[in-house]
Design a protein around this motif. Sequence first.
Motif, short mmCIF file in Angstrom:
data_model
loop_
_atom_site.label_atom_id
_atom_site.label_comp_id
_atom_site.label_asym_id
_atom_site.label_seq_id
_atom_site.Cartn_x
_atom_site.Cartn_y
_atom_site.Cartn_z
N LEU A 1 -36.47 1.14 0.00
CA LEU A 1 -37.45 2.17 0.30
C LEU A 1 -36.76 3.53 0.23
CD1 LEU A 1 -39.22 0.51 3.38
CD2 LEU A 1 -39.73 0.24 0.93
N ALA B 1 -42.29 10.13 -6.87
CA ALA B 1 -42.93 10.87 -5.78
C ALA B 1 -44.05 11.75 -6.31
CB ALA B 1 -41.89 11.71 -5.04
N THR C 1 -39.36 1.31 -3.92
CA THR C 1 -40.64 1.97 -3.66
C THR C 1 -40.34 3.34 -3.09
OG1 THR C 1 -41.79 -0.12 -3.24
CG2 THR C 1 -42.80 1.89 -2.37
N ALA D 1 -46.87 9.47 -7.25
CA ALA D 1 -47.57 8.93 -6.07
C ALA D 1 -48.55 9.95 -5.51
CB ALA D 1 -46.55 8.52 -5.00
N HIS E 1 -47.14 6.47 -1.93
CA HIS E 1 -45.96 5.81 -2.46
C HIS E 1 -46.25 5.20 -3.83
CE1 HIS E 1 -48.24 2.92 0.00
NE2 HIS E 1 -47.91 2.03 -0.93
N PHE F 1 -41.60 6.86 -1.30
CA PHE F 1 -42.61 7.47 -0.45
C PHE F 1 -42.49 8.99 -0.57
CE2 PHE F 1 -42.05 3.25 1.22
CZ PHE F 1 -43.32 2.89 1.66
N PHE G 1 -37.33 7.85 0.35
CA PHE G 1 -38.22 8.89 0.85
C PHE G 1 -37.82 10.22 0.22
CE2 PHE G 1 -38.10 5.47 3.85
CZ PHE G 1 -39.40 5.36 4.33
#
Length: 309
Positions: A256, A226, A186, A229, A212, A188, A258
């Motif tokens: 996760l 990204a 996932t 999202a 996300h 973010f 980022f």
Amino acid sequence: MPSSTPAVAATAPAPAPPPRPALAPDDLRLLRLLAAGITVPVIAGQLDISPSSVSERVRALRATVGARTTVHAVSLGVLHGVTTCAHVPLRPGTPVVRDEHRPVLHAACSGDSAAQIAARLHRSRPSVDQILTRLRYSFSADNRAHLAAAALLTGRVPCSAADDRFPPLPLPQHCTRPGPPGKDTTVFAVITHGTDVLLIRPHARTRWEFPHAAAGTGAHSRQRAAVHAALLHSGVKVFADTVIGERPDPHTDTLLAFVACTYISGTPLAATPDAAQVHWAPIATVLTRLPHLYPPVRIHLNGLLEQHR
């Protein structure tokens, strides 16, 4: 004495695509910003230099990649594979291009001006301007450079439309469109604009979080996710810079990731039923109220604050 071998017409070999230019990191970032539709004044503000300095760098960039115009340089960046859909906001779905608009789109991707397109296609200048405006709307493109990048990345024009040294084929599908949703990652999107960061609060939740989405497969999948999202949850266009860091979710097997993103355009909206509220929050407030923020993200946001002091 006549030859018994039938004559064979000579065929000129197809021109070889030009070699990929060696771009410095700053030039590569500038090329991708231009492809994302960011204008020279906005780039100047982001890089904290004058617009004239940015224009000079753009001229040098065109010479490096062998481009006639800035739009042509953006198209070459896509064709060489250094600019991908991870760097360019794309409209969800496949843009529709009317048959009568295709010649104008092809010429635009080659870097021709509206006046040159009108002369080449024997059209009036106002009609070409009108078609370009409609094409920009179809692709949700902010300007001509963004339109060219989006048209090539979505396969709506062949590579040869932008430069006849490339084959008359669209870019490979697996390189230009988001892959299937990933099950294990996932992503973010840490979207910043000045000293603010974009947060969403989904329905039935009390906490704020970053937009996300599940990551696809293949190269640049995290940056693509990204960008997706941001559009999915807030309706804003962003430029995906770099992956800040990755860590496993302590409660599941999900990874996760980022990704640092730079805001380009759009008013934050609750774009889906999943996003009840969307707003810009001061970075200083986020750092204070989220003590358990992932450390690499905290370092990234702190660094942005220091740049604006």
